[in-house]
Design an enzyme around this catalytic site. Structure first.
Site, PDB file in Angstrom:
ATOM      1  N   TYR A  91      -6.481  -9.881  45.929  1.00  0.00           N
ATOM      2  CA  TYR A  91      -5.388 -10.616  45.292  1.00  0.00           C
ATOM      3  C   TYR A  91      -5.085 -10.026  43.917  1.00  0.00           C
ATOM      4  O   TYR A  91      -3.923  -9.798  43.559  1.00  0.00           O
ATOM      5  CB  TYR A  91      -5.770 -12.094  45.187  1.00  0.00           C
ATOM      6  CG  TYR A  91      -4.758 -12.967  44.503  1.00  0.00           C
ATOM      7  CD1 TYR A  91      -3.507 -13.198  45.067  1.00  0.00           C
ATOM      8  CD2 TYR A  91      -5.063 -13.591  43.289  1.00  0.00           C
ATOM      9  CE1 TYR A  91      -2.573 -14.009  44.431  1.00  0.00           C
ATOM     10  CE2 TYR A  91      -4.139 -14.404  42.653  1.00  0.00           C
ATOM     11  CZ  TYR A  91      -2.902 -14.610  43.225  1.00  0.00           C
ATOM     12  OH  TYR A  91      -1.977 -15.427  42.592  1.00  0.00           O
ATOM     13  N   GLU A 122       0.528 -23.293  43.727  1.00  0.00           N
ATOM     14  CA  GLU A 122      -0.014 -23.585  42.395  1.00  0.00           C
ATOM     15  C   GLU A 122      -0.148 -25.099  42.198  1.00  0.00           C
ATOM     16  O   GLU A 122      -1.113 -25.565  41.593  1.00  0.00           O
ATOM     17  CB  GLU A 122       0.884 -22.991  41.303  1.00  0.00           C
ATOM     18  CG  GLU A 122       0.887 -21.470  41.228  1.00  0.00           C
ATOM     19  CD  GLU A 122      -0.427 -20.858  40.749  1.00  0.00           C
ATOM     20  OE1 GLU A 122      -1.315 -21.607  40.282  1.00  0.00           O
ATOM     21  OE2 GLU A 122      -0.552 -19.627  40.831  1.00  0.00           O
ATOM     22  N   TRP A 170      -8.680 -21.750  42.740  1.00  0.00           N
ATOM     23  CA  TRP A 170      -7.623 -20.940  43.350  1.00  0.00           C
ATOM     24  C   TRP A 170      -8.151 -20.233  44.595  1.00  0.00           C
ATOM     25  O   TRP A 170      -7.403 -20.003  45.546  1.00  0.00           O
ATOM     26  CB  TRP A 170      -7.064 -19.928  42.350  1.00  0.00           C
ATOM     27  CG  TRP A 170      -6.023 -19.035  42.969  1.00  0.00           C
ATOM     28  CD1 TRP A 170      -6.112 -17.699  43.205  1.00  0.00           C
ATOM     29  CD2 TRP A 170      -4.741 -19.440  43.476  1.00  0.00           C
ATOM     30  NE1 TRP A 170      -4.966 -17.248  43.819  1.00  0.00           N
ATOM     31  CE2 TRP A 170      -4.113 -18.299  43.993  1.00  0.00           C
ATOM     32  CE3 TRP A 170      -4.064 -20.665  43.546  1.00  0.00           C
ATOM     33  CZ2 TRP A 170      -2.834 -18.325  44.571  1.00  0.00           C
ATOM     34  CZ3 TRP A 170      -2.805 -20.698  44.121  1.00  0.00           C
ATOM     35  CH2 TRP A 170      -2.201 -19.535  44.620  1.00  0.00           C
TER      36      TRP A 170
END
Length: 199
Positions: A26, A48, A56
């Protein structure tokens, strides 16, 4: 652990991007790269919001399930969701089953449809001018900024939910509106946030 770590491949990365293979991929290929387009930015905005209060990494690993559950985050499709879809999503163990966040995702799709110039243009209108230099350490990276505060306020005014100033700044970081890769990180600096926007 230092804020910048050099891996076995000889590449220096922001330390968080070194912690797991998921984060490394990522970090190297997505985070901080300029991203434009209404549906893709709606996806990031939605994820988000779902991340709020969670890691995350949890969201990243659930992203394929989220895409399947939310029709690849096509704004027009999600905007048409009704109570049966909310029930379906609450029963989907592959995603984060939080009614308030699910209902916010649907409300946000509907709000996005009402934007005359689209979601991408609105979000990028809040991007700050590029920094003169990348941050030296995580201590130099803010949690929110005047621009992210303005973005959150502007989105709320237009009917968006679950997007406060901190979430807005995380979105800015993830989509290249700001470049928070640390100085020395091997990821190339992205193009100016204003490129192609006529601003």
């Amino acid at each position: 652990m230092s804020d910048l770590v050099t891996g076995a491949d000889g590449l220096a990365r922001c330390a968080w991007g070194f912690s797991t293979p998921d984060y490394a991929a990522y970090h190297d290929t997505e985070w901080g790269r300029p991203l434009r387009g209404d549906d893709v930015l709606y996806e990031r905005l939605t994820l988000e919001a779902f991340q709020s209060g969670l890691s995350w990494l949890t969201i990243l690993r659930k992203r394929p399930a989220f895409r399947l559950a939310f029709d690849d985050f096509r704004i027009e499709r999600v905007a048409s969701y009704g109570e049966a879809d909310v029930t379906r999503l609450l029963a989907d163990a592959g995603i984060v089953r939080n009614r308030a966040k699910i209902e916010a995702a649907i409300a946000n799709a509907r709000a996005a449809l009402e934007l005359p110039d689209g979601l991408s243009a609105l979000l990028w209108s809040y991007a700050p001018p590029p920094r003169a230099a990348r941050p030296e350490s995580f201590a130099d990276v803010p949690a929110l900024t005047p621009e992210s505060t303005a973005m959150a306020k502007g989105l709320k005014k237009r009917g968006f939910r679950f997007v406060g100033p901190t979430t807005a700044y995380a979105l800015m970081q993830a989509t290249g509106m700001v470049d928070d890769h640390l100085a020395g990180c091997h990821v190339a600096a992205p193009a100016s946030a204003r490129d192609g926007m006529g601003a």
